[in-house]
Design a protein around this motif. Structure first.
Motif, short mmCIF file in Angstrom:
data_model
loop_
_atom_site.label_atom_id
_atom_site.label_comp_id
_atom_site.label_asym_id
_atom_site.label_seq_id
_atom_site.Cartn_x
_atom_site.Cartn_y
_atom_site.Cartn_z
N ALA A 53 0.83 -1.21 0.00
CA ALA A 53 0.00 0.00 0.00
C ALA A 53 0.87 1.25 0.00
CB ALA A 53 -0.93 -0.01 1.21
N SER A 54 1.92 1.23 0.79
CA SER A 54 2.84 2.38 0.85
C SER A 54 3.47 2.64 -0.51
CB SER A 54 3.92 2.11 1.89
OG SER A 54 4.89 3.11 1.87
N HIS A 55 3.92 1.58 -1.15
CA HIS A 55 4.53 1.73 -2.47
C HIS A 55 3.51 2.26 -3.49
CE1 HIS A 55 7.03 0.96 -5.96
NE2 HIS A 55 6.01 0.30 -6.49
N GLU A 56 2.30 1.71 -3.45
CA GLU A 56 1.26 2.11 -4.40
C GLU A 56 0.81 3.56 -4.17
OE1 GLU A 56 0.12 0.43 -7.08
OE2 GLU A 56 1.69 -1.02 -6.59
N LEU A 57 0.88 4.04 -2.95
CA LEU A 57 0.48 5.43 -2.67
C LEU A 57 1.60 6.43 -2.97
CD1 LEU A 57 -1.50 5.00 0.65
CD2 LEU A 57 -2.42 5.71 -1.56
N ARG A 58 2.83 6.03 -2.77
CA ARG A 58 3.94 6.97 -2.97
C ARG A 58 4.06 7.45 -4.40
NH1 ARG A 58 8.19 4.17 0.84
NH2 ARG A 58 7.67 5.24 2.77
N THR A 59 3.83 6.57 -5.35
CA THR A 59 3.98 6.95 -6.76
C THR A 59 3.02 8.08 -7.15
OG1 THR A 59 4.77 4.74 -7.30
CG2 THR A 59 3.98 6.10 -9.13
N PRO A 60 1.70 7.95 -6.93
CA PRO A 60 0.82 9.07 -7.29
C PRO A 60 1.05 10.30 -6.42
CG PRO A 60 -0.46 7.27 -6.34
CD PRO A 60 0.94 6.78 -6.51
N LEU A 61 1.40 10.11 -5.15
CA LEU A 61 1.66 11.26 -4.29
C LEU A 61 2.88 12.05 -4.76
CD1 LEU A 61 0.88 9.77 -0.75
CD2 LEU A 61 -0.40 11.54 -1.97
N THR A 62 3.88 11.35 -5.25
CA THR A 62 5.08 12.03 -5.78
C THR A 62 4.71 12.86 -7.00
OG1 THR A 62 6.50 10.27 -4.94
CG2 THR A 62 7.41 11.65 -6.67
N VAL A 63 3.87 12.31 -7.86
CA VAL A 63 3.42 13.06 -9.05
C VAL A 63 2.64 14.30 -8.62
CG1 VAL A 63 1.93 12.97 -11.09
CG2 VAL A 63 3.42 11.04 -10.55
#
Length: 173
Positions: free
Chosen positions: A128-138
Motif C-alpha cells: 500500500a505504501s509503495h502504491e500510494l507513494r507513486t501518485p503522491l510524488t506526481v
C-alpha cells in the motif's frame, strides 16, 4: 483427523494415517471429547484395523487435548513399553499432563497464527505504501511546478490552496 507428531510410527505411514471425526477410536474421542481406555481393541466396535498396523498389544489409551472445552487434538497411546495393557492408573497419570500440554499446544498455534497475521499486515503496508507513494510524488511535483509559477502567476487564494495541498501531500508521503 491426521497425525502431526508420532513416536514409533513408520514415516511412510504418517501421511496416510487419517481418520474422519467420529470414525474409529480416535474419531470417537475427538467427537465426544471424552478420554477412552480400551483394554481389548478386538472387542471394541469402534476399532478399525488397517493393513500395516503394528500393535504389540490390544490396549489403547486415547485422551482429548481440550482448551476451553474445545478439542484441539488427541493423545493416542498404544504399545505400552513393558508389554502389558494400559489401565486406569496409566490413564490418570496421562490425564495429569494432558491439560498443560493442550494449553501449550494451543498457545503455540495462536503464536503461529499471530505471526502469519503480523507478516500479512507488514506485506500489506509495504504494498500500500509503495502504491500510494507513486501518485503522491506526481501530485507533489505538479503542485511544486504550479507554485513556482511555471504555468503562470497565481493569486493569493490559489497559493493558499496549493500550500494546503502541499502540506497534506507531505503528511501522506
Amino acid at each position: 483427523l491426521y497425525v502431526r507428531v508420532a513416536v514409533g510410527m513408520p514415516e511412510a505411514v504418517i501421511p496416510q494415517a487419517k481418520v474422519k471425526l467420529g470414525e474409529g477410536i480416535a474419531g470417537w474421542v475427538a467427537a465426544s471429547g471424552k478420554p477412552l481406555l480400551v483394554k481389548d481393541v478386538k472387542k471394541d466396535k469402534r476399532f478399525v484395523y488397517r493393513n500395516g498396523s503394528a500393535y504389540k498389544d490390544d490396549s489403547f489409551l486415547v485422551l482429548p487435548l481440550r482448551v476451553q472445552g474445545k478439542v484441539i487434538g488427541l493423545i493416542n497411546v498404544t504399545n505400552k513399553g513393558d508389554g502389558t495393557g494400559f489401565n486406569e492408573l496409566d490413564q490418570s497419570i496421562l490425564e495429569g499432563a494432558v491439560d498443560s500440554l493442550a494449553i501449550a499446544i494451543d498457545q503455540s498455534i495462536r503464536y503461529q497464527e499471530a505471526s502469519k497475521i503480523a507478516k500479512a499486515k507488514v506485506d500489506f503496508i509495504t504494498v500500500a505504501s509503495h502504491e500510494l507513494r507513486t501518485p503522491l510524488t506526481v501530485i507533489k511535483e505538479t503542485v511544486a511546478l504550479v507554485r513556482d509559477g511555471i504555468f503562470g502567476p497565481l493569486n493569493e487564494m490559489q497559493n493558499r490552496y496549493l500550500d494546503r495541498t502541499k502540506n497534506h501531500v507531505d503528511r501522506l508521503v
